[in-house]
Design a protein around this motif. Structure first.
Motif, PDB file in Angstrom:
ATOM      1  N   LEU A   1       0.806  -1.221   0.000  1.00 42.59           N
ATOM      2  CA  LEU A   1       0.000   0.000   0.000  1.00 42.59           C
ATOM      3  C   LEU A   1       0.837   1.269   0.000  1.00 42.59           C
ATOM      4  O   LEU A   1       0.620   2.152  -0.843  1.00 42.59           O
ATOM      5  N   PRO A   2       1.804   1.464   0.924  1.00 45.19           N
ATOM      6  CA  PRO A   2       2.560   2.726   0.910  1.00 45.19           C
ATOM      7  C   PRO A   2       3.359   2.926  -0.382  1.00 45.19           C
ATOM      8  O   PRO A   2       3.513   4.054  -0.849  1.00 45.19           O
ATOM      9  N   TRP A   3       3.879   1.867  -0.943  1.00 42.74           N
ATOM     10  CA  TRP A   3       4.615   2.003  -2.192  1.00 42.74           C
ATOM     11  C   TRP A   3       3.694   2.439  -3.338  1.00 42.74           C
ATOM     12  O   TRP A   3       4.076   3.273  -4.156  1.00 42.74           O
ATOM     13  N   LEU A   4       2.500   1.886  -3.390  1.00 42.90           N
ATOM     14  CA  LEU A   4       1.554   2.272  -4.431  1.00 42.90           C
ATOM     15  C   LEU A   4       1.075   3.701  -4.245  1.00 42.90           C
ATOM     16  O   LEU A   4       0.865   4.435  -5.225  1.00 42.90           O
ATOM     17  N   GLU A   5       0.882   4.115  -2.993  1.00 43.57           N
ATOM     18  CA  GLU A   5       0.490   5.501  -2.744  1.00 43.57           C
ATOM     19  C   GLU A   5       1.605   6.445  -3.180  1.00 43.57           C
ATOM     20  O   GLU A   5       1.362   7.502  -3.778  1.00 43.57           O
ATOM     21  N   THR A   6       2.856   6.058  -2.892  1.00 44.95           N
ATOM     22  CA  THR A   6       4.001   6.858  -3.336  1.00 44.95           C
ATOM     23  C   THR A   6       4.048   6.936  -4.858  1.00 44.95           C
ATOM     24  O   THR A   6       4.333   8.003  -5.438  1.00 44.95           O
ATOM     25  N   ALA A   7       3.773   5.801  -5.529  1.00 43.72           N
ATOM     26  CA  ALA A   7       3.794   5.780  -6.997  1.00 43.72           C
ATOM     27  C   ALA A   7       2.768   6.748  -7.566  1.00 43.72           C
ATOM     28  O   ALA A   7       3.042   7.466  -8.540  1.00 43.72           O
ATOM     29  N   VAL A   8       1.551   6.800  -6.945  1.00 44.99           N
ATOM     30  CA  VAL A   8       0.512   7.703  -7.431  1.00 44.99           C
ATOM     31  C   VAL A   8       0.903   9.155  -7.174  1.00 44.99           C
ATOM     32  O   VAL A   8       0.706  10.037  -8.012  1.00 44.99           O
ATOM     33  N   GLU A   9       1.473   9.405  -5.997  1.00 43.43           N
ATOM     34  CA  GLU A   9       1.891  10.767  -5.670  1.00 43.43           C
ATOM     35  C   GLU A   9       2.941  11.270  -6.654  1.00 43.43           C
ATOM     36  O   GLU A   9       2.906  12.421  -7.099  1.00 43.43           O
ATOM     37  N   ARG A  10       3.882  10.418  -7.005  1.00 45.91           N
ATOM     38  CA  ARG A  10       4.978  10.853  -7.878  1.00 45.91           C
ATOM     39  C   ARG A  10       4.602  10.798  -9.365  1.00 45.91           C
ATOM     40  O   ARG A  10       5.056  11.634 -10.143  1.00 45.91           O
ATOM     41  N   GLY A  11       3.802   9.790  -9.726  1.00 46.17           N
ATOM     42  CA  GLY A  11       3.514   9.588 -11.147  1.00 46.17           C
ATOM     43  C   GLY A  11       2.198  10.149 -11.621  1.00 46.17           C
ATOM     44  O   GLY A  11       1.916  10.136 -12.819  1.00 46.17           O
ATOM     45  N   GLY A  12       1.337  10.612 -10.742  1.00 49.00           N
ATOM     46  CA  GLY A  12       0.072  11.195 -11.144  1.00 49.00           C
ATOM     47  C   GLY A  12      -1.003  10.155 -11.372  1.00 49.00           C
ATOM     48  O   GLY A  12      -0.856   8.963 -11.067  1.00 49.00           O
ATOM     49  N   ALA A  13      -2.133  10.639 -11.897  1.00 48.81           N
ATOM     50  CA  ALA A  13      -3.334   9.808 -12.072  1.00 48.81           C
ATOM     51  C   ALA A  13      -3.152   8.881 -13.274  1.00 48.81           C
ATOM     52  O   ALA A  13      -3.463   9.250 -14.403  1.00 48.81           O
ATOM     53  N   ASP A  14      -2.664   7.711 -13.007  1.00 50.46           N
ATOM     54  CA  ASP A  14      -2.460   6.689 -14.033  1.00 50.46           C
ATOM     55  C   ASP A  14      -3.394   5.517 -13.729  1.00 50.46           C
ATOM     56  O   ASP A  14      -3.490   5.063 -12.591  1.00 50.46           O
TER      57      ASP A  14
ATOM     58  N   GLY B   1      -3.355   2.275 -14.303  1.00 56.01           N
ATOM     59  CA  GLY B   1      -2.792   1.070 -13.723  1.00 56.01           C
ATOM     60  C   GLY B   1      -2.422   1.243 -12.270  1.00 56.01           C
ATOM     61  O   GLY B   1      -2.719   0.392 -11.421  1.00 56.01           O
ATOM     62  N   LYS B   2      -1.762   2.354 -11.940  1.00 56.36           N
ATOM     63  CA  LYS B   2      -1.352   2.590 -10.558  1.00 56.36           C
ATOM     64  C   LYS B   2      -2.572   2.726  -9.640  1.00 56.36           C
ATOM     65  O   LYS B   2      -2.609   2.178  -8.526  1.00 56.36           O
ATOM     66  N   LEU B   3      -3.565   3.492 -10.094  1.00 59.05           N
ATOM     67  CA  LEU B   3      -4.777   3.695  -9.273  1.00 59.05           C
ATOM     68  C   LEU B   3      -5.556   2.396  -9.106  1.00 59.05           C
ATOM     69  O   LEU B   3      -6.146   2.155  -8.057  1.00 59.05           O
ATOM     70  N   ARG B   4      -5.579   1.586 -10.130  1.00 57.93           N
ATOM     71  CA  ARG B   4      -6.278   0.304 -10.017  1.00 57.93           C
ATOM     72  C   ARG B   4      -5.618  -0.568  -8.956  1.00 57.93           C
ATOM     73  O   ARG B   4      -6.282  -1.163  -8.103  1.00 57.93           O
ATOM     74  N   GLU B   5      -4.267  -0.681  -9.008  1.00 55.97           N
ATOM     75  CA  GLU B   5      -3.563  -1.491  -8.024  1.00 55.97           C
ATOM     76  C   GLU B   5      -3.710  -0.881  -6.612  1.00 55.97           C
ATOM     77  O   GLU B   5      -3.850  -1.615  -5.628  1.00 55.97           O
ATOM     78  N   LEU B   6      -3.701   0.457  -6.541  1.00 55.64           N
ATOM     79  CA  LEU B   6      -3.880   1.107  -5.247  1.00 55.64           C
ATOM     80  C   LEU B   6      -5.250   0.778  -4.657  1.00 55.64           C
ATOM     81  O   LEU B   6      -5.375   0.455  -3.463  1.00 55.64           O
ATOM     82  N   GLY B   7      -6.282   0.828  -5.481  1.00 55.66           N
ATOM     83  CA  GLY B   7      -7.619   0.470  -5.006  1.00 55.66           C
ATOM     84  C   GLY B   7      -7.683  -0.959  -4.527  1.00 55.66           C
ATOM     85  O   GLY B   7      -8.309  -1.267  -3.498  1.00 55.66           O
ATOM     86  N   GLU B   8      -7.023  -1.858  -5.235  1.00 55.11           N
ATOM     87  CA  GLU B   8      -7.029  -3.262  -4.815  1.00 55.11           C
ATOM     88  C   GLU B   8      -6.334  -3.421  -3.466  1.00 55.11           C
ATOM     89  O   GLU B   8      -6.799  -4.145  -2.584  1.00 55.11           O
ATOM     90  N   ALA B   9      -5.197  -2.733  -3.291  1.00 52.85           N
ATOM     91  CA  ALA B   9      -4.497  -2.820  -2.003  1.00 52.85           C
ATOM     92  C   ALA B   9      -5.367  -2.271  -0.870  1.00 52.85           C
ATOM     93  O   ALA B   9      -5.385  -2.818   0.244  1.00 52.85           O
ATOM     94  N   ARG B  10      -6.088  -1.180  -1.137  1.00 50.99           N
ATOM     95  CA  ARG B  10      -6.948  -0.622  -0.106  1.00 50.99           C
ATOM     96  C   ARG B  10      -8.096  -1.566   0.242  1.00 50.99           C
ATOM     97  O   ARG B  10      -8.483  -1.708   1.403  1.00 50.99           O
ATOM     98  N   VAL B  11      -8.675  -2.207  -0.749  1.00 50.06           N
ATOM     99  CA  VAL B  11      -9.740  -3.189  -0.481  1.00 50.06           C
ATOM    100  C   VAL B  11      -9.210  -4.292   0.418  1.00 50.06           C
ATOM    101  O   VAL B  11      -9.841  -4.685   1.412  1.00 50.06           O
ATOM    102  N   LEU B  12      -8.032  -4.807   0.079  1.00 51.88           N
ATOM    103  CA  LEU B  12      -7.485  -5.926   0.829  1.00 51.88           C
ATOM    104  C   LEU B  12      -7.041  -5.539   2.242  1.00 51.88           C
ATOM    105  O   LEU B  12      -6.873  -6.406   3.102  1.00 51.88           O
ATOM    106  N   THR B  13      -6.848  -4.250   2.464  1.00 54.03           N
ATOM    107  CA  THR B  13      -6.511  -3.801   3.826  1.00 54.03           C
ATOM    108  C   THR B  13      -7.710  -3.199   4.544  1.00 54.03           C
ATOM    109  O   THR B  13      -7.566  -2.568   5.595  1.00 54.03           O
TER     110      THR B  13
END
Length: 894
Positions: A801-814, A816-828
């Motif tokens: 989760l923190p790595w994916l959040e960092t990826a979104v912060e640095r790389g913007g609204a992408d 693929g990144k947002l999809r994986e971030l949502g999945e990590a949030r669901v699982l947590t």
């Protein structure tokens, strides 16, 4: 004192001139190739090409082991088969030797016609004109121009000379059968079974021959026992021939009643076919303008149709001519009529034994000598006041026939000329259409282009359309079941080839077509082989092997199935099994350079270098324009340390294919072994550039550069590409260690290597690489995203989760990144956070994709979870995660 000219001298000079004039129009066709059935009967026939199997050739059917359709025709032609075998070895397998031999045999038949006509008419001028008309007639071009049709001139040459011997014996007053004539007629029977018609024709000719000193046939003379009479001798000859056939073919009827061609037409139509055959042959002999290579059978003609009515009128006129000649015509003319009638009657009676195209020109060829003699007697038997005019007319006719024949010889020049002509003459014949499609596929193999495969598909489909039309009784010509089978097979192959050039690589469609064929025809070896090739290309090696095994269970010595199974075993590194299959395929196709080359490669892989070298050298002899056998020879010499010999072979290969990555790679290795390191590096760099899919070339360049202490950034592209392509686990481990040594611990390159190992399914190694990439300079969040995704796939959603959040912060609204971030949030347990991430993911999609059902599936799933728990944040129940739900959206977006 000059010796006065004798009739024999005049006859000899006439015969020489006759042979020269006859040969002229056929000389234009000597530079052709194997076409049509020639390729099966000769060019691919191991029995013809292997001297150790000549016994099988003589004691088996002519089409034995060649194809299931042709092997069943009951042909036994040992003389023809031996002639073909001898020509193969004398001529080195070149088509020229066969075509020259066919012409020489035709000239022998022309001289036989001259002898027979001279014996019957007792006039050299009539015999000369008759033989010349026969010799240059266009109906004989197929019999001379097509290599596989040499049986026709061969049988006719023996038959005419045999009949001439009978005529000569009876003209001399003998009532006994001449021994030479019997031998010649026996050889005719052993050349082609239709020569049985020459036996009664020879008797008729002998009976009507003038007797020396009397000018009439013998009516008396010595009386001999029946067992010494010509008729009895010929009956014994025919009986002995029939018995031999029965023993050889293992059939009580000697193969003469073998299954014929089923035109599935009415009895009345079969009668009409016989009239159409005889009348059509006679008409084309008189007016050879309407020639066709493969004239199809019309299924629904009746006696009132013009296509039957015209031949019927011609047959009626021919019969009337026979009746007139019998009552008051010259005996020579009656003998000529009898020869033609008998030569046409036998094939007409057995018309279903003539194959799919009973109206072929060559079936009229044996009748031509008699028809030509009739024409010569008419032209040169005119009153003296018309003699000049008839002589000029005869010369004009000969010239026109010769020009037509010379023009027609081009048809048998090569496969393209042959099938283009057939398509132009018979565009409504399914057999022609699917063979044109097959030819397009053959040419596609040489030069893979989209138009070729598209044209092939169109022709196969057109043939299938004719087959469908015949089911509704609307097809213009008869479509055989084999036509439909071959068209379906061809279509499946064409679809398979299309997958190689259309950019989509759709292998499922051709596989489904092959599967449909074997489902309907489980004994179709060709379809099983095609299915095996398609499955192998898809990577389904186990099922591909099963398909090839099925093909070989049906046809154990199918060279193509053996070859493709050998290739499959080679690809899976089972080299001993590959060699066994490829060796057998090469035995069956001893002059196929591709088969021999792969057998050589298999021998090299099993360390039998001597055999590999022998086979490769044979490949060079067969195909001097190919660099591949030279590369193999160079490889063998290099492995033995003979770098001078290796460079000799590889220099020659480079001259043939200077841009071939394989040639450059092997040349580079040989140069390296010879101590020419700079030249080797240049060649290997070119091999790596041109052969971007070759891991060995990439690796070789990287290793050389590393030895030269070249900067790491110059080496890494080669190492990374080698790592991406490497199929060998052992080498892959060595590459991994070398890359780990060269790369800084936090190099961004490690993230790319992680993706490569992720594709391989090696998640543990991917995590190792990704962690290093994530901890390095990562301004756009690529390393963080890759590491987060790897952690998520490994089941560590909390760590991801923190790595994916960092990826979104640095790389913007992408997306693929947002999809994986949502999945990590669901699982947590953060359903609201997942909904927010997935809404942003959908907004990040292009506008056209936002309404897609799949893009909203995960969002709806998260909303449903939240609603079921009244907004409580907790982990969802066990089940498929959004990334693997049935929609396939998550997988497809990666």
């Amino acid at each position: 004192m000059t010796r006065p000219s004798t009739p024999n001298d005049r006859g000899t000079r006439a015969a020489i001139l006759l042979a020269v004039l006859t040969a002229i129009p056929f000389l234009f066709g000597l530079d052709g190739d194997f076409v049509g059935d020639d390729r099966t009967l000769v060019a691919s026939n191991a029995l013809v090409q292997d001297p150790s199997r000549f016994g099988e050739l003589v004691l088996g059917g002519s089409w034995r082991d060649l194809s299931p359709e042709l092997a069943a025709d009951g042909s036994w032609r040992p003389v023809t088969s031996l002639v073909l075998a001898l020509l193969w070895h004398v001529g080195g397998g070149e088509a020229f030797a066969f075509k020259l031999a066919s012409l020489l045999v035709h000239l022998a038949a022309v001289l036989g016609a001259f002898r027979l006509a001279r014996g019957l008419a007792r006039r050299t001028d009539v015999a000369f004109l008759a033989a010349l008309l026969f010799g240059v007639h266009p109906l004989g071009v197929e019999a001379v121009g097509r290599i596989g049709a040499i049986a026709d001139p061969l049988a006719l040459a023996f038959g005419l000379h045999g009949a001439a011997s009978f005529v000569r014996a009876r003209s001399g007053g003998s009532s006994r059968a001449p021994a030479v004539g019997l031998v010649l007629l026996g050889l005719a029977l052993l050349s082609k079974e239709s020569a049985v018609a020459f036996l009664p024709a020879a008797l008729v000719a002998a009976a009507l021959a003038p007797r020396d000193g009397a000018g009439t046939s013998p009516t008396g003379g010595e009386r001999v026992p029946l067992r010494h009479s010509p008729a009895f001798a010929l009956v014994v000859l025919a009986g002995a021939w029939f018995l031999a056939r029965a023993l050889v073919l293992g059939s009580w009827h000697g193969g003469l009643l073998a299954d014929g061609t089923d035109f599935h037409v009415s009895f009345a139509r079969m009668l009409a076919l016989r009239v159409e055959f005889v009348g059509g042959a006679l008409w084309r002999a008189i007016w050879p303008a309407d020639l066709a290579l493969l004239r199809g059978v019309r299924p629904a003609l009746g006696f009132g149709d013009l296509e039957v009515l015209v031949p019927l009128l011609v047959v009626a006129a021919f019969v009337a001519l026979g009746l007139v000649l019998r009552s008051r015509g010259p005996r020579a003319a009656l003998a000529a009529f009898g020869w033609s009638a008998l030569a046409l009657a036998l094939p007409a009676i057995a018309i279903d034994r003539l194959g799919q195209f009973p109206f072929a020109d060559r079936f009229a060829y044996p009748a031509l000598p008699g028809l030509a003699l009739l024409a010569a007697l008419a032209l040169l038997g005119a009153p003296s006041r018309l003699r000049t005019a008839t002589t000029v007319a005869a010369g004009a006719i000969v010239l026109l026939l010769a020009l037509r024949s010379a023009n027609r010889t081009d048809v048998w020049h090569d496969e393209r000329a042959y099938w283009d002509t057939a398509l132009r003459e018979s565009p409504d014949v399914a057999y022609v259409l699917w063979n044109v499609g097959r030819l397009e596929l053959d040419e596609f193999r040489e030069t893979p282009t989209r138009p070729k495969v598209t044209s092939a598909i169109e022709h196969f489909q057109a043939a299938l359309d004719l087959g469908a039309a015949e089911k509704d009784r609307e097809a213009p010509t008869v479509v055989m079941s084999s036509d439909v089978e071959r068209s379906n097979l061809g279509l499946a192959w064409a679809l398979l080839f299309e997958a190689q050039v259309d950019g989509y690589g759709d292998l499922d469609t051709p596989i489904s077509v092959f599967e449909l064929i074997v489902q309907n025809q489980p004994r179709n070896a060709d379809a099983w082989r095609g299915l095996g090739v398609a499955r192998a290309q898809k990577g389904d090696f186990d099922r591909a092997a099963e398909s090839f095994a099925m093909a070989l269970s049906i046809r154990p010595d199918d060279p193509d199935a053996l070859f493709h199974l050998g290739l499959l075993k080679f690809k899976t590194a089972d080299f001993r099994e590959a060699r066994a299959r490829l060796d057998r395929a090469a035995e069956l196709r001893p002059n196929d350079a591709e088969y021999l080359l792969w057998a050589a490669r298999a021998a090299a892989e099993t360390d039998d270098r001597e055999r590999a070298r022998t086979l490769a050298q044979r490949c060079v002899e067969l195909d001097a324009a190919s660099a591949e056998p030279l590369v193999l020879l160079g490889n063998l010499a290099r492995r033995e340390g003979d770098f001078a010999a290796a460079l000799g072979h590889l220099d020659a290969a480079t001259r043939i294919a200077p841009k071939d990555p394989n040639v450059l790679f092997e040349h580079g290795l040989a140069l390296l072994g010879a101590g020419r390191r700079d030249d080797a590096l240049f060649e290997l760099v070119e091999a790596a550039r041109l052969g971007d899919d070759r891991y060995d070339a990439q690796l070789a360049v990287a290793q050389l550069l590393l030895q030269d202490d070249v900067p790491v950034e110059d080496v890494l592209p080669y190492l990374r590409r080698a790592y991406e392509l490497c199929p060998n686990p052992a080498v892959l481990g060595q590459l991994r260690a070398k890359l780990d040594e060269l790369l800084p611990p936090t190099s961004p390159v490690r993230s790319g290597l992680a993706v490569l190992d992720e594709k391989r399914g090696d998640l543990e190694t991917a995590l190792y690489w990704a962690e290093g990439g994530a901890n390095g300079p990562d301004e756009k969040g690529v390393g963080a995203y890759v590491f987060g995704r790897m952690l998520l796939k490994s089941g560590s959603a909390g760590a991801a989760l923190p790595w994916l959040e960092t990826a979104v912060e640095r790389g913007g609204a992408d997306y693929g990144k947002l999809r994986e971030l949502g999945e990590a949030r669901v699982l947590t347990g953060d359903a609201d956070g997942a909904i927010e991430a997935w809404r942003r993911a959908i907004d990040a999609l292009p506008e056209a994709a936002r309404a897609d059902e799949n893009s909203h599936a995960m969002l709806r799933a998260a909303v449903a979870r939240r609603d079921r728990t009244d907004g409580a944040r907790r982990a969802p129940p066990q089940g498929p995660s959004p990334a693997t739900d049935g929609s396939g959206a998550a997988e497809g977006s990666r």
